[in-house]
Write a protein that holds these residues in place. Structure first.
Motif, PDB file in Angstrom:
ATOM      1  N   SER A 183     -58.987 108.071 -30.565  1.00  0.00           N
ATOM      2  CA  SER A 183     -59.711 108.962 -29.655  1.00  0.00           C
ATOM      3  C   SER A 183     -60.021 110.286 -30.315  1.00  0.00           C
ATOM      4  CB  SER A 183     -58.886 109.177 -28.381  1.00  0.00           C
ATOM      5  OG  SER A 183     -58.621 107.959 -27.737  1.00  0.00           O
ATOM      6  N   GLN A 196     -61.512 108.054 -25.196  1.00  0.00           N
ATOM      7  CA  GLN A 196     -61.933 109.447 -25.351  1.00  0.00           C
ATOM      8  C   GLN A 196     -62.189 110.101 -23.997  1.00  0.00           C
ATOM      9  OE1 GLN A 196     -65.345 108.866 -27.843  1.00  0.00           O
ATOM     10  NE2 GLN A 196     -64.167 108.924 -29.751  1.00  0.00           N
ATOM     11  N   THR A 235     -69.052 108.300 -25.149  1.00  0.00           N
ATOM     12  CA  THR A 235     -67.646 108.262 -25.538  1.00  0.00           C
ATOM     13  C   THR A 235     -67.049 106.920 -25.142  1.00  0.00           C
ATOM     14  OG1 THR A 235     -66.962 109.228 -23.412  1.00  0.00           O
ATOM     15  CG2 THR A 235     -67.349 110.747 -25.252  1.00  0.00           C
ATOM     16  N   GLY A 243     -62.660 109.949 -32.991  1.00  0.00           N
ATOM     17  CA  GLY A 243     -64.004 109.809 -32.431  1.00  0.00           C
ATOM     18  C   GLY A 243     -64.664 111.141 -32.162  1.00  0.00           C
ATOM     19  N   PHE A 244     -63.898 112.127 -31.667  1.00  0.00           N
ATOM     20  CA  PHE A 244     -64.452 113.459 -31.445  1.00  0.00           C
ATOM     21  C   PHE A 244     -64.700 114.174 -32.772  1.00  0.00           C
ATOM     22  CE2 PHE A 244     -62.363 112.956 -27.222  1.00  0.00           C
ATOM     23  CZ  PHE A 244     -63.498 113.123 -26.447  1.00  0.00           C
TER      24      PHE A 244
END
Length: 450
Positions: free
Chosen positions: A163, A290, A286, A166-167
């Motif tokens: 998560s 996330q 997302t 991913g950001f």
């Protein structure tokens, strides 16, 4: 209280048209079976979202409705009425002067003391938003249960790292990410505060109808900010919703209290629409991990940042709170139902079509109207009824697909073809060949090939 998937702001043709190609009959049957299951799950989620919304808002309204406490003391109020009468002048008086007599009447009124024990919309907002922390734990528990059922090994650390990565892949630094989380947290608190504040004054049905206008506002913002396709029929739907809002503003005549409450409720709908569109604009698409992490961070920031403001409003008397008599039962019930509504709205896109998630808010309006009529003895007539019906109609119109005119044209052409065939059978007993105009001998009277 944002009950639609933040990952999906694009309006699809009713949200139920899959873009999969299948030529064989076996694939077609399988596709129909999958679509039927998604529709059935959508109906279940629609009903669940409706009842969770209605239950949450009514429990919140009960928390503010039972906000008085009768103390054991009594108050003595004195009222005085003074009357003046002019006495006639004495007949034998040479100066012709007069005198005034004053009569004073005193009334004693004994009233029982009533103390307000809870009138804190910001505290209620803070407490309900606090439960958003549960998003990530619920997601982790559900993923672990699924992994155990499918005999797959997936650790909590791995889900958390994926998560965060991913950001980071979107180009966010740590300060930028927490800054955006803080901005969305403030928008979340403001939106929910305005919704709860308007519940103290207006009926739940009216508040629910005004908040449902967020669907039309989402389209306008998506057209301007996300540059989505312009659809004229949806602009008509926005105008219809605006007319309904104008009628609700004057449903009680020219009253500043009603005007302010309706304006605040519309502000809540605008805040919900801004949250959804700018989440797509800033954060983008997302994963569910996330999204759960983001919502949990919003709840955590709310818990850390907002309590000083609550104490400040309490000390200055802006919010009335008797800490030992706060209605925690109804507030907790409302918070849990709102958490469930948000989980259904944001994760339900996996199980069904977005149309049913939006219709969950729509169906909450007639359900709450029945409760208002039967329990709270509310009267829906004239401008109040017209405004709610116009908003509901605009809600349905804004969900129409982009190519709604093609659907309507195909339907009319099919109806016209059936009518012409029926007239030909009545006139000639057989169907004429469309190319030559002759009666075809290769077809039966019903039009089928022999």
């Amino acid at each position: 209280m944002l009950v639609s998937a933040v990952n999906s702001t694009k309006f699809r043709p009713f949200g139920i048209n899959d873009q999969t190609n299948s030529d064989t009959e076996e694939n077609y049957t399988e596709k129909c079976s999958v679509k039927t299951k998604k529709i059935l799950r959508g109906i279940f989620l629609m009903i669940s979202i409706s009842f969770t919304w209605v239950g949450a808002l009514y429990l919140m309204k009960i928390s503010f409705a039972n906000n008085t406490y009768k103390s054991n003391g009594f108050s003595l109020h004195l009222t005085s009425n003074v009357s003046t009468a002019a006495a006639a002048a004495d007949i034998g008086g040479s100066d012709g002067g007069g005198s005034d007599k004053h009569e004073t009447q005193t009334t004693y009124i004994i009233e029982e003391d009533i103390e307000i024990i809870f009138d804190g919309p910001l505290l209620a907002t803070w407490y309900c938003s606090l439960w958003m922390i549960m998003f990530l734990p619920i997601y982790i528990i559900s993923q672990l249960c699924c992994s155990c059922c499918h005999k797959e090994n997936e650790s909590i650390k791995k889900m958390f790292v994926e998560s965060v990565q991913g950001f980071m892949e979107k180009g966010f630094t740590l300060m930028q990410f927490f800054g955006r989380c803080g901005s969305f947290c403030l928008l979340w608190i403001l939106t929910n505060y305005m919704l709860i504040f308007s519940l103290r004054i207006l009926d739940v049905t009216v508040v629910m109808a005004l908040f449902s206008c967020s669907v039309s506002i989402v389209y306008l913002l998506s057209w301007v900010v996300l540059h989505q396709q312009f659809v004229g029929i949806r602009i008509v739907a926005v105008i219809i919703c605006d007319i309904g809002i104008a009628l609700l503003v004057y449903m009680d005549g020219v009253q500043h209290k009603t005007l302010a409450a309706v304006t605040i409720a519309i502000g809540s709908a605008i805040g919900a629409a801004i949250y959804k569109v700018f989440f797509k604009r800033i954060i983008g698409y997302t994963s569910f991990a996330q999204m759960s992490l983001f919502f949990s961070l919003i709840g955590l920031m709310n818990a850390i940042l907002m309590w000083p403001l609550i104490m400040l409003l309490y000390l200055f008397g802006a919010e009335t709170i008797v800490w030992s008599l706060i209605p925690w039962t109804t507030l907790t019930g409302s918070a849990v139902l709102l958490l469930l509504a948000n989980i259904f709205g944001n994760f339900g896109i996996v199980w069904t079509y977005e149309l049913f998630l939006n219709l969950g808010i729509f169906m909450a309006i007639p359900i709450s109207s029945v409760i208002d009529i039967l329990i709270y003895k509310s009267v829906f007539q004239d401008m109040k009824l017209s405004g709610i019906l116009l908003i509901m109609f605009g809600f349905i119109v804004v969900l129409l697909p982009d190519n709604w005119n093609e659907y309507l044209g195909d339907l009319l052409r099919k109806r016209l073809a059936k009518w012409k065939r029926r007239e030909q059978i009545k006139k000639n007993g057989r169907v004429q060949d469309t190319s030559t105009g002759q009666v075809s001998r290769l077809r039966t009277n019903s039009g089928r090939v022999k």
